[in-house]
Design a protein around this motif. Sequence first.
Motif, PDB file in Angstrom:
ATOM      1  N   ARG A   1       1.014  -1.396   0.226  1.00 31.69           N
ATOM      2  CA  ARG A   1       0.316  -0.514  -0.218  1.00 31.69           C
ATOM      3  C   ARG A   1       0.984   1.627   0.249  1.00 31.69           C
ATOM      4  O   ARG A   1       0.775   1.943  -1.158  1.00 31.69           O
ATOM      5  N   ASN A   2       1.736   1.517   0.963  1.00 32.93           N
ATOM      6  CA  ASN A   2       2.772   2.666   0.777  1.00 32.93           C
ATOM      7  C   ASN A   2       3.814   2.973  -0.064  1.00 32.93           C
ATOM      8  O   ASN A   2       3.299   4.270  -1.421  1.00 32.93           O
TER       9      ASN A   2
ATOM     10  N   ILE B   1       1.037   4.107  -2.707  1.00 36.52           N
ATOM     11  CA  ILE B   1       1.037   5.858  -2.854  1.00 36.52           C
ATOM     12  C   ILE B   1       2.195   6.336  -2.898  1.00 36.52           C
ATOM     13  O   ILE B   1       2.199   7.321  -3.263  1.00 36.52           O
ATOM     14  N   ILE B   2       3.495   5.908  -2.611  1.00 36.06           N
ATOM     15  CA  ILE B   2       5.054   6.537  -3.226  1.00 36.06           C
ATOM     16  C   ILE B   2       4.801   7.055  -4.656  1.00 36.06           C
ATOM     17  O   ILE B   2       4.954   7.591  -4.952  1.00 36.06           O
TER      18      ILE B   2
ATOM     19  N   LYS C   1       2.065   6.939  -6.697  1.00 31.39           N
ATOM     20  CA  LYS C   1       1.086   7.158  -6.919  1.00 31.39           C
ATOM     21  C   LYS C   1       1.154   8.745  -7.071  1.00 31.39           C
ATOM     22  O   LYS C   1       1.292   9.813  -8.195  1.00 31.39           O
ATOM     23  N   ARG C   2       2.210   9.401  -6.118  1.00 31.19           N
ATOM     24  CA  ARG C   2       2.231  10.357  -5.722  1.00 31.19           C
ATOM     25  C   ARG C   2       3.142  11.290  -6.281  1.00 31.19           C
ATOM     26  O   ARG C   2       3.097  12.062  -7.694  1.00 31.19           O
TER      27      ARG C   2
ATOM     28  N   LEU D   1       9.901  13.650   4.651  1.00 30.06           N
ATOM     29  CA  LEU D   1       9.318  11.982   4.178  1.00 30.06           C
ATOM     30  C   LEU D   1       9.521  10.702   4.683  1.00 30.06           C
ATOM     31  O   LEU D   1       8.999  10.180   5.389  1.00 30.06           O
ATOM     32  N   MET D   2      10.500  10.800   5.177  1.00 26.83           N
ATOM     33  CA  MET D   2      11.445  10.050   6.539  1.00 26.83           C
ATOM     34  C   MET D   2      10.946   9.812   7.856  1.00 26.83           C
ATOM     35  O   MET D   2      11.285   8.952   8.421  1.00 26.83           O
TER      36      MET D   2
ATOM     37  N   LEU E   1       7.817  10.021   8.132  1.00 27.84           N
ATOM     38  CA  LEU E   1       5.994   9.656   7.508  1.00 27.84           C
ATOM     39  C   LEU E   1       6.710   8.120   8.353  1.00 27.84           C
ATOM     40  O   LEU E   1       7.899   8.009   7.817  1.00 27.84           O
ATOM     41  N   PRO E   2       5.629   7.399   8.476  1.00 30.93           N
ATOM     42  CA  PRO E   2       6.105   5.562   8.899  1.00 30.93           C
ATOM     43  C   PRO E   2       5.326   4.805   7.390  1.00 30.93           C
ATOM     44  O   PRO E   2       5.139   4.096   7.136  1.00 30.93           O
ATOM     45  N   VAL E   3       7.052   5.606   6.377  1.00 26.73           N
ATOM     46  CA  VAL E   3       7.261   4.652   5.881  1.00 26.73           C
ATOM     47  C   VAL E   3       8.271   3.736   5.856  1.00 26.73           C
ATOM     48  O   VAL E   3       9.672   3.850   6.203  1.00 26.73           O
ATOM     49  N   LYS E   4       9.028   2.400   5.159  1.00 24.61           N
ATOM     50  CA  LYS E   4       9.951   1.877   5.016  1.00 24.61           C
ATOM     51  C   LYS E   4      10.695   3.023   3.739  1.00 24.61           C
ATOM     52  O   LYS E   4      10.373   3.276   3.108  1.00 24.61           O
TER      53      LYS E   4
ATOM     54  N   ILE F   1       9.097   2.198  12.380  1.00 23.88           N
ATOM     55  CA  ILE F   1       7.801   2.789  12.067  1.00 23.88           C
ATOM     56  C   ILE F   1       6.356   2.978  12.957  1.00 23.88           C
ATOM     57  O   ILE F   1       5.983   3.601  13.025  1.00 23.88           O
TER      58      ILE F   1
ATOM     59  N   LYS G   1       7.161   6.286  14.553  1.00 21.15           N
ATOM     60  CA  LYS G   1       6.141   7.865  13.557  1.00 21.15           C
ATOM     61  C   LYS G   1       5.030   7.468  12.973  1.00 21.15           C
ATOM     62  O   LYS G   1       4.316   8.408  13.370  1.00 21.15           O
TER      63      LYS G   1
ATOM     64  N   PHE H   1      -2.280  12.832  -0.178  1.00 19.87           N
ATOM     65  CA  PHE H   1      -1.233  12.177   0.392  1.00 19.87           C
ATOM     66  C   PHE H   1      -0.607  11.910   1.341  1.00 19.87           C
ATOM     67  O   PHE H   1      -0.641  10.423   2.393  1.00 19.87           O
TER      68      PHE H   1
END
Lengths: 251, 326
Positions: free
Chosen positions: A10-11, A14-15, A17-18, A93-94, A96-99, B70, B73, B97
């Motif tokens: 999902r993440n 989303i990335i 798509k953006r 960006l870093m 946010l809860p994204v790997k 994670i 965050k 977003f």
Amino acid sequence: MNSAKNSVMRNLGIIFKRELAGYFATPLAYVFIVIFLVMSGIFTFDLGGFYVRGQADLMPFFSFHPWLYLFMIPAIAMGLWADERKSGTIELLMTLPVKLSDVVLGKFLAAWVLSGLALLLTFPIWITVNYLGSPDNGVIVAAYLGSWLMAGGFLAIGSCMSAMTRNSVIAFILTVAICFVFVASGSEIVLNAFGWAPQIMVDAIAALSFLTHFDSISKGVLDIRDILFFVVFIGSWLFASAIVIEIKKAN
Amino acid sequence: MIEISHLTKKFDSFTAVDDLSFTVAEGEVLGFLGPNGAGKSTTMKVITGFLAPTAGSVTVCGHDISTDPIAVKSLIGYLPEGAPCYPDMTVLEFLDFIADIRGFHGEEKKQSIARVVQQVELGEVCHKTIDTLSKGFKRRVGLAQAIIHNPKVLILDEPTDGLDPNQKHHVRQLIRNLARDRIVIISTHILEEVSAVCTRAIIIAAGRIVADGTPKELEARSRYNGAVSIQLTQEFDLYGALESVTEVVAVEESDEERRRYTIVPAAGKQIFNKMLERVQGEQWPVAEFHLVEGLLEDYFRSVTQGASLSAHAQRRERQSNSEQQV
């Protein structure tokens, strides 16, 4: 477990798509596609002697791709990370809860899809050659695939170079330089210059070249080793990008 | 609860944060103060997981930032310094977003976006690209993305920088409203802001904590606590008149204004009423008479400059030691 896997995808989505929407939010995507189409037209019909050759294939079209990509791909790759660092959005960006792997991959895929889109839009050339003669369409499909894989290789280098600096022009120049090494290392000039070296070294240099692998694919020979070369090549450079970002993000 | 324990962050040989330890509990609004380069932003960047600590640990609601970034965050809403946002996106696209990444779907997502748009008053610029917004609006977009998921922990790096007085007032009110059952950490240069919104203030200098307490407590530590400022209309021997008063330790003449004096009491003494009696009883030629303000600022200056001085002194000491060894 399953839901965790879903959220990773999902993440990434989303990335992706953006980033892709980002290319189309500015004139960048349109400029890239139009220039790509015009240039490939000039290369094919003018420099490549498409008509003069009197052969129903797309060799003149594909054989210029490495040189076309050499300048076009760094242009879309240069902003991948340099712009994030320059505007400070990398911090957003870093945190946010994204790997990091999702971000690296998402950005890469968006740029790769853009280059793929530009490539697909060259279809009138394919129609033309089918209208004029009866080419081997299997070879053409293989060549398109090879060309797209090669674009991915250029992009992965560009991703890593863009992560190195906050200045996108420097990222562009570095990418062109490194890509040139990987294109030219398979050319006769370079290989002849290594005539003194043992055969195994010459082979190794040639084996790292885009030209060597792209040539065989574009002739319709879909060797798993050539495909694997590009996949591993892309993976390695993206991995390097992630490491560079980790080291450099604070500067 | 945020627990920071022996946190150190070095950049090459430069130590930005030096063995920092403190905890923040729910419901606290912590003001993080310090001169430029004191390590405020660096500390925030470590708490939010942007930078890895060189040594020490940060735990947010039980999750360690190094082992479970994670989870940490997801709990934090963060406004980085300068409020960076993607310039090519419209405000709504950008918030959409962020809401996506924060895991919102469908109706819930719509509501969250609508809520923050209303909370930070972005209604009129929703469809504009962020690039074209004024500094104040950009900052508010940054705030909106930080609070979109109702975070347990809110970390704001200079949230009111670049806002006009009305907007500042609005943002402070917003922070106060958000503070319930949450942890809020804000860094700022504006000391009045600390008195206005914070329940606790930490002053750091050269990467170390030099003061920690409620704004009132810190104000009380100023040597001007309870001091009286007096403006005379004509020449008058203030020194002579106050010589025999034991509660007064000093009378200072202002360099900025003529005939402006500050009467400094001994630590812990109240002199306002006594001075008022004298002024009225003896008919001193006084135009203005009030308690000294800006105590926090005075205390801030005294501890942060003191810190850099003592750091200098230590360095000099170390140098002379090494010279002796040679």
